[in-house]
Structure formats: structure tokens, C-alpha cells
Design a protein around this motif. Structure first.
Motif, PDB file in Angstrom:
ATOM      1  N   TRP A  53       0.833  -1.203   0.000  1.00  0.00           N
ATOM      2  CA  TRP A  53       0.000   0.000   0.000  1.00  0.00           C
ATOM      3  C   TRP A  53       0.872   1.260   0.000  1.00  0.00           C
ATOM      4  O   TRP A  53       0.639   2.197  -0.753  1.00  0.00           O
ATOM      5  N   ARG A  54       1.873   1.275   0.846  1.00  0.00           N
ATOM      6  CA  ARG A  54       2.733   2.459   0.958  1.00  0.00           C
ATOM      7  C   ARG A  54       3.492   2.739  -0.333  1.00  0.00           C
ATOM      8  O   ARG A  54       3.838   3.887  -0.605  1.00  0.00           O
ATOM      9  N   GLU A  55       3.745   1.711  -1.135  1.00  0.00           N
ATOM     10  CA  GLU A  55       4.475   1.886  -2.389  1.00  0.00           C
ATOM     11  C   GLU A  55       3.577   2.298  -3.555  1.00  0.00           C
ATOM     12  O   GLU A  55       4.073   2.665  -4.610  1.00  0.00           O
ATOM     13  N   LEU A  56       2.263   2.253  -3.361  1.00  0.00           N
ATOM     14  CA  LEU A  56       1.332   2.617  -4.425  1.00  0.00           C
ATOM     15  C   LEU A  56       1.253   4.132  -4.588  1.00  0.00           C
ATOM     16  O   LEU A  56       1.317   4.876  -3.606  1.00  0.00           O
ATOM     17  N   ASP A  57       1.058   4.578  -5.834  1.00  0.00           N
ATOM     18  CA  ASP A  57       0.836   6.000  -6.058  1.00  0.00           C
ATOM     19  C   ASP A  57      -0.631   6.329  -5.782  1.00  0.00           C
ATOM     20  O   ASP A  57      -1.453   5.440  -5.563  1.00  0.00           O
ATOM     21  N   GLU A  58      -0.948   7.594  -5.784  1.00  0.00           N
ATOM     22  CA  GLU A  58      -2.315   8.029  -5.457  1.00  0.00           C
ATOM     23  C   GLU A  58      -3.349   7.473  -6.435  1.00  0.00           C
ATOM     24  O   GLU A  58      -4.460   7.147  -6.032  1.00  0.00           O
ATOM     25  N   ALA A  59      -2.977   7.356  -7.698  1.00  0.00           N
ATOM     26  CA  ALA A  59      -3.913   6.816  -8.693  1.00  0.00           C
ATOM     27  C   ALA A  59      -4.272   5.367  -8.371  1.00  0.00           C
ATOM     28  O   ALA A  59      -5.440   4.968  -8.455  1.00  0.00           O
ATOM     29  N   ALA A  60      -3.283   4.579  -7.981  1.00  0.00           N
ATOM     30  CA  ALA A  60      -3.548   3.179  -7.637  1.00  0.00           C
ATOM     31  C   ALA A  60      -4.375   3.091  -6.359  1.00  0.00           C
ATOM     32  O   ALA A  60      -5.293   2.275  -6.262  1.00  0.00           O
ATOM     33  N   ARG A  61      -4.068   3.928  -5.386  1.00  0.00           N
ATOM     34  CA  ARG A  61      -4.831   3.912  -4.129  1.00  0.00           C
ATOM     35  C   ARG A  61      -6.295   4.281  -4.342  1.00  0.00           C
ATOM     36  O   ARG A  61      -7.150   3.872  -3.567  1.00  0.00           O
ATOM     37  N   ALA A  62      -6.565   5.051  -5.380  1.00  0.00           N
ATOM     38  CA  ALA A  62      -7.927   5.482  -5.668  1.00  0.00           C
ATOM     39  C   ALA A  62      -8.715   4.460  -6.495  1.00  0.00           C
ATOM     40  O   ALA A  62      -9.902   4.647  -6.736  1.00  0.00           O
ATOM     41  N   MET A  63      -8.068   3.360  -6.884  1.00  0.00           N
ATOM     42  CA  MET A  63      -8.738   2.335  -7.695  1.00  0.00           C
ATOM     43  C   MET A  63      -9.887   1.690  -6.927  1.00  0.00           C
ATOM     44  O   MET A  63      -9.911   1.699  -5.688  1.00  0.00           O
ATOM     45  N   ASP A  64     -10.800   1.102  -7.691  1.00  0.00           N
ATOM     46  CA  ASP A  64     -11.851   0.285  -7.101  1.00  0.00           C
ATOM     47  C   ASP A  64     -11.179  -0.826  -6.290  1.00  0.00           C
ATOM     48  O   ASP A  64     -10.200  -1.431  -6.760  1.00  0.00           O
ATOM     49  N   PRO A  65     -11.632  -1.109  -5.061  1.00  0.00           N
ATOM     50  CA  PRO A  65     -10.965  -2.116  -4.229  1.00  0.00           C
ATOM     51  C   PRO A  65     -10.828  -3.490  -4.877  1.00  0.00           C
ATOM     52  O   PRO A  65      -9.815  -4.159  -4.703  1.00  0.00           O
ATOM     53  N   VAL A  66     -11.813  -3.903  -5.651  1.00  0.00           N
ATOM     54  CA  VAL A  66     -11.743  -5.211  -6.311  1.00  0.00           C
ATOM     55  C   VAL A  66     -10.612  -5.212  -7.334  1.00  0.00           C
ATOM     56  O   VAL A  66      -9.784  -6.131  -7.377  1.00  0.00           O
ATOM     57  N   ALA A  67     -10.546  -4.163  -8.151  1.00  0.00           N
ATOM     58  CA  ALA A  67      -9.484  -4.055  -9.154  1.00  0.00           C
ATOM     59  C   ALA A  67      -8.119  -3.915  -8.484  1.00  0.00           C
ATOM     60  O   ALA A  67      -7.126  -4.478  -8.958  1.00  0.00           O
ATOM     61  N   LEU A  68      -8.060  -3.182  -7.385  1.00  0.00           N
ATOM     62  CA  LEU A  68      -6.801  -2.992  -6.661  1.00  0.00           C
ATOM     63  C   LEU A  68      -6.262  -4.321  -6.140  1.00  0.00           C
ATOM     64  O   LEU A  68      -5.088  -4.633  -6.310  1.00  0.00           O
ATOM     65  N   ILE A  69      -7.116  -5.139  -5.561  1.00  0.00           N
ATOM     66  CA  ILE A  69      -6.682  -6.436  -5.031  1.00  0.00           C
ATOM     67  C   ILE A  69      -6.299  -7.380  -6.169  1.00  0.00           C
ATOM     68  O   ILE A  69      -5.346  -8.144  -6.037  1.00  0.00           O
ATOM     69  N   GLN A  70      -7.000  -7.302  -7.287  1.00  0.00           N
ATOM     70  CA  GLN A  70      -6.616  -8.126  -8.436  1.00  0.00           C
ATOM     71  C   GLN A  70      -5.221  -7.741  -8.924  1.00  0.00           C
ATOM     72  O   GLN A  70      -4.416  -8.612  -9.229  1.00  0.00           O
ATOM     73  N   ALA A  71      -4.952  -6.458  -8.978  1.00  0.00           N
ATOM     74  CA  ALA A  71      -3.661  -5.983  -9.471  1.00  0.00           C
ATOM     75  C   ALA A  71      -2.536  -6.161  -8.455  1.00  0.00           C
ATOM     76  O   ALA A  71      -1.394  -6.415  -8.818  1.00  0.00           O
ATOM     77  N   HIS A  72      -2.874  -6.031  -7.168  1.00  0.00           N
ATOM     78  CA  HIS A  72      -1.873  -6.091  -6.091  1.00  0.00           C
ATOM     79  C   HIS A  72      -2.423  -6.955  -4.948  1.00  0.00           C
ATOM     80  O   HIS A  72      -2.900  -6.417  -3.943  1.00  0.00           O
ATOM     81  N   PRO A  73      -2.376  -8.287  -5.069  1.00  0.00           N
ATOM     82  CA  PRO A  73      -2.978  -9.161  -4.058  1.00  0.00           C
ATOM     83  C   PRO A  73      -2.467  -8.927  -2.633  1.00  0.00           C
ATOM     84  O   PRO A  73      -3.215  -9.101  -1.675  1.00  0.00           O
TER      85      PRO A  73
END
Length: 103
Positions: free
Chosen positions: A55-75
Motif C-alpha cells: 500500500w505504501r508503495e502505491l501512487d495516489e492513482a492506484a490507491r484510488a482504484m476500485d478495491p476489487v481491481a486494486l486487489i486483483q492488481a496487487h494481491p
């Protein structure tokens, strides 16, 4: 009973051993969007581990992703373990969760 987490996660391994359950490594066997959606429906924002290195390494755009898409991209950003038993879901491995399972 299945435990969804990471095989490299000490907490997930402890939970799997204590419950004598199958550990599903979400990196090796990615969750499908329906599973992630079910987890998100059950736990809401608590499903995202905002204290993780990922989480800390993600940029703001990634942090703002839909949670389902975020977990798919970064389990690894998913809080773990998620324990599935007889259709019921539990998040984490706190003393309360351990007591619930008689550990």
C-alpha cells in the motif's frame, strides 16, 4: 475450511496450522473478481491493508482504484487471512477470531 492469504505470511501460516485448513495463496492462485467482491461486501474498507508495504508503495492513482481491481492488481494489499468456513467469512487472526474457532 479455506484460508485465503499468502504462503509467505507468518500469520496466514499460523492460522492454517491452528485450524488444519487449506491455505490458498492468492498470488499463486489469484482470486476471481466475484470472490474479491464477496470479501469486499462482507468487510468493506477493512479488506484493504493500508499498513502494508505494498500500500505504501502505491501512487495516489492506484490507491484510488476500485478495491476489487486494486486487489486483483496487487494481491498483497488485501488484509489477511480471510477465513472461509461453511460459507461464513472472517477477516484477520486476532484473539477474537482465534476464540471464535476454538484456538
Amino acid at each position: 475450511m479455506r484460508i485465503f492469504g499468502l504462503k509467505a505470511c507468518d500469520t496466514c501460516r499460523k492460522a492454517a496450522k491452528a485450524l488444519d485448513a487449506e491455505l490458498v495463496d492468492i498470488r499463486a492462485t489469484p482470486l476471481d473478481p466475484d470472490q474479491i467482491e464477496a470479501f469486499h461486501t462482507e468487510f468493506g474498507a477493512a479488506l484493504i491493508n493500508t499498513r502494508s508495504t505494498t500500500w505504501r508503495e502505491l501512487d495516489e492513482a492506484a490507491r484510488a482504484m476500485d478495491p476489487v481491481a486494486l486487489i486483483q492488481a496487487h494481491p498483497a494489499v488485501m488484509k489477511r487471512p480471510v477465513i472461509e468456513r461453511d460459507g461464513a467469512l472472517t477477516l484477520g487472526w486476532s484473539k477474537d477470531v482465534q476464540a471464535r474457532y476454538g484456538v
